[in-house]
Design an enzyme around this catalytic site. Structure first.
Site, mmCIF file in Angstrom:
data_model
loop_
_atom_site.group_PDB
_atom_site.id
_atom_site.type_symbol
_atom_site.label_atom_id
_atom_site.label_comp_id
_atom_site.label_asym_id
_atom_site.label_seq_id
_atom_site.Cartn_x
_atom_site.Cartn_y
_atom_site.Cartn_z
ATOM 1 N N LYS A 116 90.874 22.049 32.592
ATOM 2 C CA LYS A 116 91.027 21.984 34.043
ATOM 3 C C LYS A 116 92.420 22.372 34.520
ATOM 4 O O LYS A 116 92.575 22.989 35.577
ATOM 5 C CB LYS A 116 90.669 20.578 34.536
ATOM 6 C CG LYS A 116 89.181 20.259 34.394
ATOM 7 C CD LYS A 116 88.880 18.861 34.879
ATOM 8 C CE LYS A 116 87.375 18.594 34.914
ATOM 9 N NZ LYS A 116 86.745 18.715 33.607
ATOM 10 N N GLU A 200 94.891 14.539 40.914
ATOM 11 C CA GLU A 200 94.418 15.180 42.135
ATOM 12 C C GLU A 200 94.467 14.190 43.284
ATOM 13 O O GLU A 200 94.285 12.982 43.089
ATOM 14 C CB GLU A 200 92.968 15.671 41.982
ATOM 15 C CG GLU A 200 92.805 16.849 41.061
ATOM 16 C CD GLU A 200 91.354 17.285 40.964
ATOM 17 O OE1 GLU A 200 90.478 16.594 41.547
ATOM 18 O OE2 GLU A 200 91.077 18.299 40.321
ATOM 19 N N HIS A 235 78.949 10.362 39.121
ATOM 20 C CA HIS A 235 79.315 11.764 38.911
ATOM 21 C C HIS A 235 78.187 12.596 38.316
ATOM 22 O O HIS A 235 78.425 13.740 37.908
ATOM 23 C CB HIS A 235 80.581 11.876 38.043
ATOM 24 C CG HIS A 235 81.753 11.109 38.567
ATOM 25 N ND1 HIS A 235 82.451 11.486 39.686
ATOM 26 C CD2 HIS A 235 82.328 9.949 38.140
ATOM 27 C CE1 HIS A 235 83.422 10.609 39.925
ATOM 28 N NE2 HIS A 235 83.363 9.665 39.006
ATOM 29 N N ARG A 298 77.990 28.700 32.548
ATOM 30 C CA ARG A 298 76.625 28.677 32.004
ATOM 31 C C ARG A 298 75.638 28.620 33.158
ATOM 32 O O ARG A 298 76.032 28.561 34.319
ATOM 33 C CB ARG A 298 76.430 27.444 31.126
ATOM 34 C CG ARG A 298 76.784 26.141 31.844
ATOM 35 C CD ARG A 298 76.433 24.913 31.059
ATOM 36 N NE ARG A 298 77.036 23.712 31.587
ATOM 37 C CZ ARG A 298 76.594 23.021 32.633
ATOM 38 N NH1 ARG A 298 75.531 23.453 33.283
ATOM 39 N NH2 ARG A 298 77.184 21.921 33.033
#
Length: 640
Positions: A116, A200, A235, A298
């Site tokens: 990330k 973040e 999530h 993907r």
């Protein structure tokens, strides 16, 4: 064009790929673990190869065995599906090095988007907006704390190699940061072998918006518009839709253009999804409040909703692009047609904290009709194994409007039946009927905020009791009889000096009732009834409710040991019965022994009482929640 394809996956995605490959005249090869030897994807493929024991780590994650299977069967290409090895750059490179075609993006693109922090730095350089935060290499607790303070609370700590919600922690105040960081790092190290994190800014009203992109080896990249995947639990996506509610054309153009830039930055080839987080605190979506999160290199689980609104077969595109062909359509040829929505039907029990449910499927029947699509890898008689993801099916609906798509999907959930394995169908239906969802624009925290209401299991209504009583009574009659029994042949409360009254005794879970058939009137709310081996199911708001006559055995919902109902805690075999009907028992006394998962489980009396009902038989296979014994308290205990 590829002529033979090995699918390095299982379940519904393997079946989905086989379907398209077959339509293109491509020979298909399945791989399977020992547990999946008779699975649907194995039955549907032209050829199948065993690759190891049931655990995925010993079979579906064994890249060398998969490549060996491809070579042994003459496969030209390998399609990884999603999950398992689909985003493993090392496996992708090994496939290519073996002289096979990899149906996926270049290994370098997988690597570039795999971490990330590196991905976000790359996106910043490409002009893609990213969430405010810290991506630095200095991972000292002191530096991370300082950066968190500068960002402002709340802050999200995120594992750089994470996914699926693992290695993520929200921190609301400075005093909680150190402990949250340690916890996040431990989980990240255990899950991904990498404890590095990024920080973040926590978006207080987040929506999850993602864009389907597609590239070819000729330098072309297009987008196929956006999906909204904001309805999530821990999530994990629950219901997805396309297009996104509240997305105006200006914002759509901006976010889709950013997604294309992201794909071009890594020379992307094949199907991919660029995921964004949107700040919905001001209501409508706006391009200046949407930021890049990550890219999934993907095919996504939710790809059918994009296919439904664009008319594109994304798997066909994957196979054509992997064969070296250019994209079948240019950007100006793609448009949005109507609205599509997908619900993920899982083998789990929302009323028990979403515990997984396993076992044989007596029934796996899904609604069909206009605007309906079902993606599944199981059918009647198949088994839901404890070794893999518990997804049973993806139910997809398409309509001219969002309201039409919701109504079609709701009907699909209300009339599909899976038995006796527990599913989240009633929970999904409750989500669709939720006022906030119906209005559009729910945030990722919506389910957590309303979980108690959304997981409340539907209760049987009077119409369910009456219809089940009527149907079970009719089933008990001789085949040649189509009239009420006479007074000398029926135990129906016949009276010589008054009107005859016919009673049927039923049980539903731990509850018993006597229904007067002469007073039945279910015309206004007649339930959908399905006969099963141990009784009759009434579908109520997506929940199958089993009704039985007391002499029957089988599964039941709503079991309660406090009421004296002793039920099977899991599927298993009764290996010993220590009591008989009418026996007196003491609290804690062993009643029977159940063998499940190679272990013996003793079931005991919850209180002093009498065995009022004994349904268990030695040697009998029972499903989870099957009513085995019912204990009644002694009269003297009740008097006290």
């Amino acid at each position: 064009m590829i002529r033979s394809l090995l699918i390095a996956n299982r379940g519904e995605i393997a079946c989905r790929i086989i379907r398209t490959a077959r339509s293109m005249g491509i020979r298909t090869i399945a791989v399977h673990s020992e547990a999946d030897a008779g699975a649907m994807h194995v039955r549907e493929a032209d050829e199948a190869v065993a690759i190891g024991p049931p655990p995925a780590a010993e079979s579906y994650l064994q890249g060398d065995r998969i490549i060996a299977a491809a070579k042994a069967t003459g496969a030209e290409a390998i399609h990884p599906g999603y999950g398992f090895l689909s985003e493993n750059a090392g496996f992708a490179q090994a496939v290519i090095d073996a002289g096979l075609i990899w149906v996926g993006p270049p290994p370098a693109a997988i690597t570039a988007m795999g971490l990330k922090d590196a991905a976000k730095a790359l996106m910043q350089a490409a002009g893609v907006p990213v969430t405010p935060g810290y991506l630095g290499e200095d991972q000292s607790p002191e530096r991370l704390f300082s950066e968190a303070q500068a960002i402002g609370w709340p802050v999200l700590i995120k594992a750089v190699a994470g996914g699926g919600g693992k290695g993520m922690r929200r921190v609301d105040a400075s005093e909680d940061f150190a402990e949250a960081l340690l916890s996040c790092r431990r989980e990240a190290q255990a899950s991904f072998g990498n404890d590095a994190v990024i920080l973040e800014k926590w978006i207080t009203s987040p929506r999850h918006i993602e864009v389907q992109v597609f590239g070819d080896s000729h330098g072309n990249v297009v987008h196929l518009f956006e999906r909204d995947c904001s309805l999530q639990r821990r999530h994990q996506k629950v219901i997805e839709e396309a297009p996104a509610p509240g997305m105006d054309e200006e914002t759509r153009a901006a976010i889709c253009a950013a997604a294309v830039r992201a794909a071009k930055a890594v020379d992307y080839v094949g199907a991919g999804t660029v995921e964004f987080i949107a700040d919905a605190s001001q209501g409508a979506l706006s391009a200046d409040r949407i930021w890049f999160m990550e890219m999934n290199t993907r095919l996504q689980v939710e790809h059918p909703v994009t296919e439904e609104i664009t008319g594109v077969d994304l798997v066909e595109w994957q196979l054509r692009v992997a064969s070296g062909e250019p994209l079948p359509l240019a950007q100006e040829d793609l448009s949005i047609n109507g609205w599509a929505m997908e619900a993920r039907l899982y083998a789990e029990d929302p009323a028990r904290g979403f515990l997984p449910s396993t076992g044989l499927l007596e029934l796996a029947s899904f609604a069909d009709g206009y605007g309906i699509r079902v993606e599944t890898g199981v059918e009647d008689g198949d088994e839901i194994s404890p070794f893999y993801d518990p997804m049973i099916a993806k139910l997809v609906a398409h309509g001219d409007t969002r309201e039409e798509a919701i109504a079609t999907l709701a009907e699909q959930l209300a009339t599909s039946v899976v038995w006796p394995v527990k599913t989240n169908a009633a929970f999904l239906l409750a989500c669709l009927r939720d006022t906030g969802f119906a209005e559009g624009g729910v945030t990722t925290g919506h389910i957590a905020e309303h979980v108690d209401t959304l997981t409340l299991p539907p209760s049987p209504q009077e119409a369910d009791w009456q219809a089940a009583a009527q149907q079970l009574w009719l089933q008990s009659m001789p085949a040649q009889s189509n009239t009420l029994p006479g007074p000398w042949t029926a135990l129906d409360g016949f009276r010589a000096n008054g009107p005859r009254r016919l009673f049927v005794t039923l049980q539903q879970g731990a509850h018993h009732r006597q229904i007067d058939l002469s007073a039945i009137d279910v015309a206004d709310d007649h339930p959908y009834l399905i006969p099963v081996s141990d009784g009759l199911i009434a579908l109520r708001d997506g929940q199958p409710l089993l009704f039985q006559t007391p002499r029957n055995t089988g599964s039941s919902s709503g079991s309660d040991a406090a009421s004296g109902a002793i039920t099977a805690p899991m599927p298993g075999r009764v290996i010993a019965v220590a009591v008989a009907a009418g026996d007196s028992v003491l609290k804690g006394q062993k009643l029977l022994t159940l063998e499940a998962m190679k272990m013996e489980h003793s079931l005991t009396a919850p209180f002093d009482g009498v065995v009022a009902e004994l349904s268990a038989i030695e040697g009998q296979q029972v499903q989870v929640d099957a009513l085995l014994i019912r204990i009644e308290q002694r009269a003297e205990a009740l008097a006290d």
